[in-house]
Design a protein around this motif. Structure first.
Motif, PDB file in Angstrom:
ATOM      1  N   VAL A 213       0.874  -1.178   0.000  1.00  0.00           N
ATOM      2  CA  VAL A 213       0.000   0.000   0.000  1.00  0.00           C
ATOM      3  C   VAL A 213       0.913   1.231   0.000  1.00  0.00           C
ATOM      4  CG1 VAL A 213      -1.711   1.336   1.282  1.00  0.00           C
ATOM      5  CG2 VAL A 213      -1.907  -1.161   1.160  1.00  0.00           C
ATOM      6  N   ASP A 214       0.980   1.915  -1.140  1.00  0.00           N
ATOM      7  CA  ASP A 214       1.951   3.000  -1.269  1.00  0.00           C
ATOM      8  C   ASP A 214       1.305   4.333  -0.916  1.00  0.00           C
ATOM      9  OD1 ASP A 214       0.993   4.368  -3.852  1.00  0.00           O
ATOM     10  OD2 ASP A 214       1.133   2.267  -4.457  1.00  0.00           O
ATOM     11  N   THR A 215       2.162   5.334  -0.720  1.00  0.00           N
ATOM     12  CA  THR A 215       1.674   6.630  -0.245  1.00  0.00           C
ATOM     13  C   THR A 215       0.813   7.337  -1.297  1.00  0.00           C
ATOM     14  OG1 THR A 215       3.844   7.481  -0.834  1.00  0.00           O
ATOM     15  CG2 THR A 215       3.449   7.070   1.481  1.00  0.00           C
TER      16      THR A 215
ATOM     17  N   GLY B 298      -2.602  -3.075   8.147  1.00  0.00           N
ATOM     18  CA  GLY B 298      -2.271  -3.145   6.730  1.00  0.00           C
ATOM     19  C   GLY B 298      -1.460  -4.385   6.379  1.00  0.00           C
ATOM     20  N   GLY B 299      -1.301  -4.612   5.076  1.00  0.00           N
ATOM     21  CA  GLY B 299      -0.489  -5.734   4.597  1.00  0.00           C
ATOM     22  C   GLY B 299       0.991  -5.384   4.588  1.00  0.00           C
ATOM     23  N   LYS B 300       1.768  -6.293   4.036  1.00  0.00           N
ATOM     24  CA  LYS B 300       3.226  -6.156   4.019  1.00  0.00           C
ATOM     25  C   LYS B 300       3.686  -4.952   3.175  1.00  0.00           C
ATOM     26  CE  LYS B 300       7.174  -8.512   2.199  1.00  0.00           C
ATOM     27  NZ  LYS B 300       7.568  -9.413   1.136  1.00  0.00           N
ATOM     28  N   ASN B 301       4.739  -4.305   3.614  1.00  0.00           N
ATOM     29  CA  ASN B 301       5.327  -3.145   2.929  1.00  0.00           C
ATOM     30  C   ASN B 301       4.344  -1.975   2.878  1.00  0.00           C
ATOM     31  OD1 ASN B 301       7.486  -1.803   1.738  1.00  0.00           O
ATOM     32  ND2 ASN B 301       6.908  -2.421  -0.328  1.00  0.00           N
ATOM     33  N   PHE B 302       3.744  -1.698   4.019  1.00  0.00           N
ATOM     34  CA  PHE B 302       2.782  -0.604   4.117  1.00  0.00           C
ATOM     35  C   PHE B 302       3.522   0.737   4.091  1.00  0.00           C
ATOM     36  CE2 PHE B 302      -0.209   2.310   5.985  1.00  0.00           C
ATOM     37  CZ  PHE B 302      -1.431   1.876   5.497  1.00  0.00           C
ATOM     38  N   GLY B 303       3.009   1.684   3.291  1.00  0.00           N
ATOM     39  CA  GLY B 303       3.567   3.043   3.270  1.00  0.00           C
ATOM     40  C   GLY B 303       4.758   3.212   2.360  1.00  0.00           C
ATOM     41  N   SER B 304       4.915   2.330   1.383  1.00  0.00           N
ATOM     42  CA  SER B 304       6.049   2.461   0.463  1.00  0.00           C
ATOM     43  C   SER B 304       5.839   3.667  -0.458  1.00  0.00           C
ATOM     44  CB  SER B 304       6.201   1.181  -0.376  1.00  0.00           C
ATOM     45  OG  SER B 304       5.015   0.927  -1.087  1.00  0.00           O
ATOM     46  N   GLY B 305       6.923   4.099  -1.077  1.00  0.00           N
ATOM     47  CA  GLY B 305       6.805   5.184  -2.047  1.00  0.00           C
ATOM     48  C   GLY B 305       7.343   6.498  -1.531  1.00  0.00           C
ATOM     49  N   SER B 306       6.531   7.520  -1.672  1.00  0.00           N
ATOM     50  CA  SER B 306       6.945   8.894  -1.435  1.00  0.00           C
ATOM     51  C   SER B 306       7.234   9.174   0.036  1.00  0.00           C
ATOM     52  CB  SER B 306       5.815   9.814  -1.909  1.00  0.00           C
ATOM     53  OG  SER B 306       5.947  11.090  -1.363  1.00  0.00           O
ATOM     54  N   SER B 307       7.998  10.242   0.286  1.00  0.00           N
ATOM     55  CA  SER B 307       8.263  10.652   1.667  1.00  0.00           C
ATOM     56  C   SER B 307       7.192  11.592   2.189  1.00  0.00           C
ATOM     57  CB  SER B 307       9.636  11.323   1.745  1.00  0.00           C
ATOM     58  OG  SER B 307       9.656  12.499   0.964  1.00  0.00           O
ATOM     59  N   ARG B 308       6.143  11.823   1.397  1.00  0.00           N
ATOM     60  CA  ARG B 308       5.110  12.799   1.786  1.00  0.00           C
ATOM     61  C   ARG B 308       4.522  12.474   3.168  1.00  0.00           C
ATOM     62  NH1 ARG B 308       1.082  10.808  -3.023  1.00  0.00           N
ATOM     63  NH2 ARG B 308       2.890  11.449  -4.205  1.00  0.00           N
ATOM     64  N   GLU B 309       4.726  13.379   4.108  1.00  0.00           N
ATOM     65  CA  GLU B 309       4.166  13.193   5.452  1.00  0.00           C
ATOM     66  C   GLU B 309       2.645  13.304   5.409  1.00  0.00           C
ATOM     67  OE1 GLU B 309       6.674  14.720   8.740  1.00  0.00           O
ATOM     68  OE2 GLU B 309       4.876  15.800   9.344  1.00  0.00           O
ATOM     69  N   HIS B 310       2.153  13.895   4.317  1.00  0.00           N
ATOM     70  CA  HIS B 310       0.706  14.023   4.121  1.00  0.00           C
ATOM     71  C   HIS B 310       0.008  12.663   4.266  1.00  0.00           C
ATOM     72  CE1 HIS B 310       2.964  17.074   1.962  1.00  0.00           C
ATOM     73  NE2 HIS B 310       1.908  17.854   1.910  1.00  0.00           N
ATOM     74  N   ALA B 311       0.689  11.587   3.919  1.00  0.00           N
ATOM     75  CA  ALA B 311       0.086  10.253   4.058  1.00  0.00           C
ATOM     76  C   ALA B 311      -0.198   9.968   5.530  1.00  0.00           C
ATOM     77  CB  ALA B 311       1.014   9.191   3.460  1.00  0.00           C
ATOM     78  N   ALA B 312       0.788  10.255   6.364  1.00  0.00           N
ATOM     79  CA  ALA B 312       0.584  10.054   7.801  1.00  0.00           C
ATOM     80  C   ALA B 312      -0.455  11.041   8.343  1.00  0.00           C
ATOM     81  CB  ALA B 312       1.915  10.201   8.535  1.00  0.00           C
TER      82      ALA B 312
END
Lengths: 203, 466
Positions: free
Chosen positions: A21-23, A79-93
């Motif tokens: 699940v990427d950012t 979440g599943g494996k490798n949650f939060g991959s991709g961009s460094s955008r803190e907006h995701a958090a």
């Protein structure tokens, strides 16, 4: 920034057993245009959550009344494996926090996402793949399954069965989360040490 | 004799201001890049706590993520984008930070303009609120992406707090074959170890292929380190590095340069130093690559078939979801798949070498009628090189147009969005769902593969056109 102190969290959870699940899914880039940190929860998982005409997609978990209905809001996202991959955008958090989650559980987190969570007061809990499977199975069997995340004891427990697993967290970050402190306060207290160090840099 | 150290250890250890017991290191940051998207909230935070910018000369601002790629002389039409661009300019002016905004001669993508102007140097720590900051590792710097809280942290204190990552070395030995570009090398590595295969690690690239690679190629490789989960990637500085940097506008000059050279030459992994993971690949196994899925690890040689679920590291359910989004099936051939868009650009492949490679294929051929091509230089300096070298003439004769610099369709924060359901062969770094626009389908590839697709209208092996 200041954030809620984290101690012991008891809550039902939202299951999202999808890998990688990427950012860009957590918050698509077109919603990064704000210059203030507010309202990002409305666009959390935007393209999985809504059709292009802004009607909710019925098959997405956040639109499922079983997991999003009235009652106590679900504060844990699993979440599943490798949650939060991709961009460094803190907006995701920010989007995850703004929606109401305070803890994200996965068997494997992307590094920057994990740091971003810790920096804004979301606890990322890394569990074994086996324990993640147990959580998913428990929620599937009973959507009202409650989890207890105990930060001081560093444990996560399925309350119905008492099954529990320990999790790791850096001692400094744990102290900060429990007290609602952030790194900037700590670093500002080191200002003269940093200035002295800077003079030694060759460029 | 002192303990042998890796390149990464040497640079990291030289920047530790303080080690926190049972905590992260306080790491001094030599250079900080900011752009319009991830900095406004950091400046608000700074104001909220009454802090200032500690060393404004160590931060550089450029506008890139939101900027239009046509009519940059006009006011930015999207009010939200215009607002972010204005906030960057306002904050930079207020705190005395160098600002290369829209219209500035040095404006361009942050990871393109840093190196090309000599801001990025070997042995530095470099951060930016953008995951592709890993690009700067090509110079033997420790460079990685950070979140907005950390942007605020660096502005206020010039430090961040980070646990030291584990170390991985990836060696590629031998010689790459015809039509294989640095982008193919890194896409191949990611396809072998998966999109999470280097999470928790900092990667050093070593071996023949990287030693003989140009600086621009090394930037492409290090740029994509984040796409296998690595915090960053780095390559030991060598004569190629120094040749690239010497004379760049903001690089040290004269005596200052001479004094740094011995230090830079010491920045290599010592004999006997150990890595937590050491991987080796053979260059001969790498052919031009293309991705077929929705993470950068789902790629293969362009002449290969899409693998069956059991042959990939992603779980079957996630893999099938990925292929469903792409409209592809297991065991299909990639060659011959019709495409709609081609995007040449981004911080991965928006440099002059990428345009030279693209032009080498399209020269004397015509753009396919079914293809919309967006060719976007990484900076105004690259744009000027394209014109000066006659590449623009080649592109124009083949039916292509050049756009103005920016991040563009890599993340589609401006108007350059691939429409839902359409296929784009893209030289950017991510093929995530919706990355290039809601519903867009992205096939990541090198500039040669993109050029071959642009003139044939379908996925084509570029070696047939060389």
């Amino acid at each position: 920034m200041a954030y809620d102190k984290f101690n012991i969290l008891r809550s039902t959870a939202v299951p999202m057993p999808i890998e990688n699940v990427d950012t860009d899914q957590i918050i698509p880039a077109r919603f990064l245009k704000a210059t203030e940190r507010k309202g990002f929860g409305d666009n959390l998982f935007r393209d999985w959550r809504y059709n292009s005409d802004n009607t909710p997609k019925a098959d997405f978990v956040l639109n499922n009344p079983t997991y999003s209905g009235e009652g106590s809001p679900r504060k844990i996202l699993v979440g599943g494996k490798n949650f939060g991959s991709g961009s460094s955008r803190e907006h995701a958090a920010w989007a995850i926090y703004d929606y109401g989650f305070r803890c994200v559980v996965s068997s494997f987190f992307a590094d920057i996402f994990k740091n971003n969570c810790l920096n804004i007061g979301i606890l990322p809990v890394t569990v074994s793949p086996e324990f993640a499977d147990k959580i998913f199975a428990a929620i599937e069997a009973d959507p009202k399954t409650e989890l207890e995340v105990n930060l001081p004891a560093q444990t996560i427990t399925l309350l119905a069965t008492g099954e529990s697993e320990g999790f790791a967290i850096n001692g400094y970050k744990k102290h900060n989360l429990i007290n609602g402190f952030d790194d900037i306060d700590y670093l500002l207290s080191m200002k003269s040490e940093i200035e002295t160090f800077a003079e030694t840099r060759p460029f | 004799m002192s303990t042998p150290k890796t390149l990464f250890d040497k640079v990291w250890d030289a920047h530790v201001v303080r080690h926190v017991d049972d905590g992260p290191d306080v790491l001094f940051i030599d250079r900080h890049f900011i752009h319009e998207v991830t900095s406004p909230v950091a400046f608000l935070g700074l104001e909220g706590r009454g802090a200032g910018v500690l060393f404004s000369g160590r931060t550089f601002a450029t506008a890139d993520h939101n900027t239009p790629t046509i009519n940059q002389h006009l006011p930015v039409a999207d009010p939200l984008s215009a607002n972010q661009l204005a906030a960057l300019e306002r904050n930079a002016t207020k705190y005395g930070i160098s600002h290369w905004g829209l219209g500035h001669i040095k404006n361009g993508i942050v990871h393109v303009v840093g190196p090309e102007n000599g801001i990025t140097l070997p042995g530095m720590t470099i951060v930016c609120g953008d995951s592709h900051t890993s690009t700067h590792g090509a110079f033997g710097a420790i460079a990685f992406g950070i979140g907005t809280s950390e942007v605020e942290m660096v502005l206020a204190t010039q430090c961040i707090m980070q646990p030291k990552p584990k170390k991985m070395r990836i060696s590629v030995n031998g010689t790459t074959g015809k039509g294989v570009l640095p982008k193919d090398v890194i896409l191949y590595i990611i396809s072998q170890i998966s999109a999470s295969g280097a999470t928790g690690y900092f990667v050093e690239y070593a071996g023949d292929v990287f030693e003989t690679m140009s600086m621009e190629g090394r930037m492409t490789v290090c740029n994509m380190s984040i796409e296998m989960g690595a915090r960053g990637g780095m390559i030991a500085p060598d004569q190629t590095t120094l040749n690239y940097l010497k004379g760049r506008e903001l690089a040290p000059k004269g005596e200052a340069w001479d004094k740094l050279v011995p230090y830079w030459e010491s920045l290599k992994t010592d004999e006997g130093a150990t890595f937590d993971v050491d991987l080796t690949f053979d260059a001969a196994d790498i052919e031009p690559q293309i991705t077929y899925g929705t993470n950068p690890g789902l790629g293969t040689g362009v002449t290969h078939q899409i693998p069956a679920a059991e042959a990939v590291k992603d779980g079957a359910a996630s893999y099938k979801k990925s292929l469903h989004y792409m409209g592809f099936s297991e065991n299909e051939s990639m060659i011959g798949k019709p495409i709609d868009f081609v995007f040449l650009g981004s911080c991965t492949n928006g440099r002059i070498e990428d345009f030279r490679a693209f032009a080498s294929i399209v020269k004397g051929r015509k753009k396919a009628d079914n293809v919309t091509a967006w060719l976007v230089p990484g900076s105004h300096i690259v744009e000027k090189q394209i014109k000066d070298e006659g590449i623009l003439d080649i592109l124009t004769e083949s039916g292509f147009q050049l756009r103005q610099p920016g991040c563009s369709a890599c993340l589609a924060m401006n108007d350059d969005k691939i429409p839902a359901g359409k296929y784009a062969v893209s030289t950017s770094n991510r093929n995530f769902e919706g990355r290039q626009g809601p519903g867009a389908r992205t096939l990541l590839a090198s500039p040669l593969v993109a050029a071959a697709a642009a003139v044939t209208g379908k996925v084509t092996d570029p070696r047939e056109l060389i």
